[in-house]
Design a protein around this motif. Structure first.
Motif, mmCIF file in Angstrom:
data_model
loop_
_atom_site.group_PDB
_atom_site.id
_atom_site.type_symbol
_atom_site.label_atom_id
_atom_site.label_comp_id
_atom_site.label_asym_id
_atom_site.label_seq_id
_atom_site.Cartn_x
_atom_site.Cartn_y
_atom_site.Cartn_z
ATOM 1 N N ALA A 112 0.827 -1.208 0.000
ATOM 2 C CA ALA A 112 0.000 0.000 0.000
ATOM 3 C C ALA A 112 0.856 1.250 0.000
ATOM 4 O O ALA A 112 0.592 2.210 -0.750
ATOM 5 C CB ALA A 112 -0.925 -0.004 1.222
ATOM 6 N N ASP A 113 1.907 1.267 0.813
ATOM 7 C CA ASP A 113 2.766 2.446 0.896
ATOM 8 C C ASP A 113 3.466 2.709 -0.437
ATOM 9 O O ASP A 113 3.577 3.867 -0.884
ATOM 10 C CB ASP A 113 3.802 2.258 2.009
ATOM 11 C CG ASP A 113 4.554 3.547 2.334
ATOM 12 O OD1 ASP A 113 3.898 4.579 2.558
ATOM 13 O OD2 ASP A 113 5.794 3.517 2.349
ATOM 14 N N LEU A 114 3.921 1.652 -1.094
ATOM 15 C CA LEU A 114 4.552 1.809 -2.401
ATOM 16 C C LEU A 114 3.548 2.299 -3.440
ATOM 17 O O LEU A 114 3.877 3.137 -4.294
ATOM 18 C CB LEU A 114 5.169 0.481 -2.851
ATOM 19 C CG LEU A 114 6.431 0.025 -2.118
ATOM 20 C CD1 LEU A 114 6.783 -1.408 -2.521
ATOM 21 C CD2 LEU A 114 7.601 0.955 -2.410
ATOM 22 N N ASN A 126 -5.030 2.014 6.654
ATOM 23 C CA ASN A 126 -6.254 2.809 6.764
ATOM 24 C C ASN A 126 -7.066 2.656 5.481
ATOM 25 O O ASN A 126 -6.739 1.879 4.589
ATOM 26 C CB ASN A 126 -5.905 4.278 7.027
ATOM 27 C CG ASN A 126 -4.946 4.848 5.979
ATOM 28 O OD1 ASN A 126 -4.898 4.360 4.858
ATOM 29 N ND2 ASN A 126 -4.192 5.870 6.358
ATOM 30 N N GLU A 127 -8.140 3.429 5.389
ATOM 31 C CA GLU A 127 -9.038 3.313 4.244
ATOM 32 C C GLU A 127 -8.317 3.603 2.927
ATOM 33 O O GLU A 127 -8.513 2.916 1.924
ATOM 34 C CB GLU A 127 -10.223 4.269 4.407
ATOM 35 C CG GLU A 127 -11.289 4.114 3.331
ATOM 36 C CD GLU A 127 -12.507 4.987 3.600
ATOM 37 O OE1 GLU A 127 -13.317 5.165 2.664
ATOM 38 O OE2 GLU A 127 -12.649 5.481 4.739
ATOM 39 N N LEU A 128 -7.455 4.613 2.936
ATOM 40 C CA LEU A 128 -6.708 4.960 1.732
ATOM 41 C C LEU A 128 -5.738 3.848 1.345
ATOM 42 O O LEU A 128 -5.590 3.501 0.162
ATOM 43 C CB LEU A 128 -5.946 6.271 1.949
ATOM 44 C CG LEU A 128 -5.248 6.876 0.729
ATOM 45 C CD1 LEU A 128 -6.264 7.191 -0.364
ATOM 46 C CD2 LEU A 128 -4.483 8.132 1.128
ATOM 47 N N GLY A 129 -5.089 3.263 2.352
ATOM 48 C CA GLY A 129 -4.167 2.170 2.095
ATOM 49 C C GLY A 129 -4.869 0.938 1.537
ATOM 50 O O GLY A 129 -4.375 0.285 0.612
ATOM 51 N N SER A 131 -7.591 0.935 -0.136
ATOM 52 C CA SER A 131 -7.985 1.255 -1.506
ATOM 53 C C SER A 131 -6.823 1.026 -2.464
ATOM 54 O O SER A 131 -6.998 0.496 -3.568
ATOM 55 C CB SER A 131 -8.464 2.709 -1.589
ATOM 56 O OG SER A 131 -8.815 3.047 -2.909
ATOM 57 N N ALA A 132 -5.617 1.404 -2.035
ATOM 58 C CA ALA A 132 -4.436 1.218 -2.867
ATOM 59 C C ALA A 132 -4.133 -0.269 -3.060
ATOM 60 O O ALA A 132 -3.824 -0.713 -4.172
ATOM 61 C CB ALA A 132 -3.234 1.928 -2.231
ATOM 62 N N VAL A 133 -4.216 -1.049 -1.981
ATOM 63 C CA VAL A 133 -3.981 -2.489 -2.090
ATOM 64 C C VAL A 133 -5.052 -3.136 -2.963
ATOM 65 O O VAL A 133 -4.764 -4.028 -3.767
ATOM 66 C CB VAL A 133 -3.967 -3.151 -0.699
ATOM 67 C CG1 VAL A 133 -3.844 -4.665 -0.828
ATOM 68 C CG2 VAL A 133 -2.820 -2.626 0.137
ATOM 69 N N SER A 134 -6.279 -2.666 -2.823
ATOM 70 C CA SER A 134 -7.376 -3.206 -3.626
ATOM 71 C C SER A 134 -7.106 -3.025 -5.110
ATOM 72 O O SER A 134 -7.338 -3.933 -5.919
ATOM 73 C CB SER A 134 -8.692 -2.516 -3.246
ATOM 74 O OG SER A 134 -9.768 -3.008 -4.035
ATOM 75 N N GLU A 135 -6.588 -1.853 -5.474
ATOM 76 C CA GLU A 135 -6.256 -1.607 -6.875
ATOM 77 C C GLU A 135 -5.157 -2.545 -7.349
ATOM 78 O O GLU A 135 -5.201 -3.092 -8.463
ATOM 79 C CB GLU A 135 -5.816 -0.152 -7.052
ATOM 80 C CG GLU A 135 -5.382 0.203 -8.466
ATOM 81 C CD GLU A 135 -6.477 0.013 -9.496
ATOM 82 O OE1 GLU A 135 -6.140 -0.164 -10.689
ATOM 83 O OE2 GLU A 135 -7.667 0.032 -9.129
ATOM 84 N N ALA A 136 -4.154 -2.766 -6.500
ATOM 85 C CA ALA A 136 -3.074 -3.681 -6.859
ATOM 86 C C ALA A 136 -3.604 -5.107 -7.043
ATOM 87 O O ALA A 136 -3.247 -5.801 -8.010
ATOM 88 C CB ALA A 136 -1.986 -3.655 -5.788
ATOM 89 N N MET A 137 -4.461 -5.543 -6.133
ATOM 90 C CA MET A 137 -5.020 -6.890 -6.219
ATOM 91 C C MET A 137 -5.907 -7.040 -7.445
ATOM 92 O O MET A 137 -5.910 -8.088 -8.111
ATOM 93 C CB MET A 137 -5.823 -7.227 -4.952
ATOM 94 C CG MET A 137 -4.997 -7.300 -3.678
ATOM 95 S SD MET A 137 -3.691 -8.558 -3.737
ATOM 96 C CE MET A 137 -2.229 -7.509 -3.857
#
Length: 250
Positions: A112-114, A126-129, A131-137
């Motif tokens: 998520a941080d990357l 958090n919610e933003l993180g 969301s970022a992981v969700s996009e990667a997955m």
């Protein structure tokens, strides 16, 4: 046990979850060839996913060395009593059923941080993180599905992956893994992110769905020949070649 009455020792054992042996369904239900085929599906899909994740993160990602074994919710929760990010993948075309991709919470926070332009530090998701992981997955599973379509010789599509944070050390994991996830095949992969991460991820597939997947692929191979593999992949390690819990998700 005497006259149907449990002794205190037997009661204590039951409360610890040790009063019953593992159910018979945990014995191997796939042949060696079927296990190898399932491992090869994982090899190709995870190889494609790693390439996609490398592009998203701007870091070299390697996902290799599959290990296959049979397990159950009780075993998983006993062996890995820690928080995980669970990605539920449900097929909507071409194949039936669902499977889970399980990533350690700290590993997911690095991704998520990357994704958000950071250096890959461990932190709270958090919610933003999320969301970022969700996009990667989403993108990883999308590329894996494309590879599967080529392998199976038919269109395969999935619903958008569902993400949830699950503590395998609590009752919530047991609830999530009930029903169809009672009897599982666990495929564990080594995952490395350049300079940041050397860990493992797990794929959990209910045995009936795994059998259907293997049968579909082997049927396609009979008519079209083996799929073309564009990357070298390690030989999958079958359940019969492992001894207990050999994978250490540190």
């Amino acid at each position: 046990m005497n006259n149907g009455i449990l002794s205190q020792e037997e009661i204590d054992a039951l409360l610890r979850g040790q009063g019953q042996s593992e159910p018979a369904e945990l014995t191997p239900e796939l042949t060696d060839i079927e296990e190898d085929t399932l491992g090869e599906v994982g090899n190709i899909c995870m190889g494609t996913s790693a390439t996609t994740l490398s592009t998203l993160l701007g870091k070299k990602v390697r996902i290799t060395t599959p290990r296959i074994r049979y397990t159950s919710p009780n075993k998983l929760c006993s062996e890995y009593p820690m928080p995980f990010l669970v990605v539920e993948v449900e097929y909507r075309e071409g194949l039936k059923g669902t499977n889970l991709l399980v990533i350690k919470n700290d590993d997911a926070s690095i991704i998520a941080d990357l994704m958000m332009g950071g250096e890959g530090k461990i932190g709270e998701l958090n919610e933003l993180g999320l969301s970022a992981v969700s996009e990667a997955m989403n993108q990883m599973m999308g590329s894996a599905t494309t590879s599967m379509s080529s392998m199976f010789g038919q269109k395969i599509d999935i619903n958008p992956p569902k993400l949830s944070m699950v503590d395998f050390g609590s009752d919530e994991a047991q609830v999530m893994l009930e029903s169809e996830y009672e009897n599982l095949i666990q495929i564990s992969f080594k995952m490395e992110i350049e300079g940041l991460l050397d860990s493992e991820i797990m794929q959990l597939i209910p045995v009936p769905y795994a059998k259907e997947m293997v049968e579909a692929l082997m049927k396609n191979m009979e008519t079209s020949g083996p799929p073309v593999i564009e990357h070298s992949a390690p030989e999958p390690i079958r359940a019969s070649e492992t001894h207990g819990s050999e994978i250490g998700m540190e």
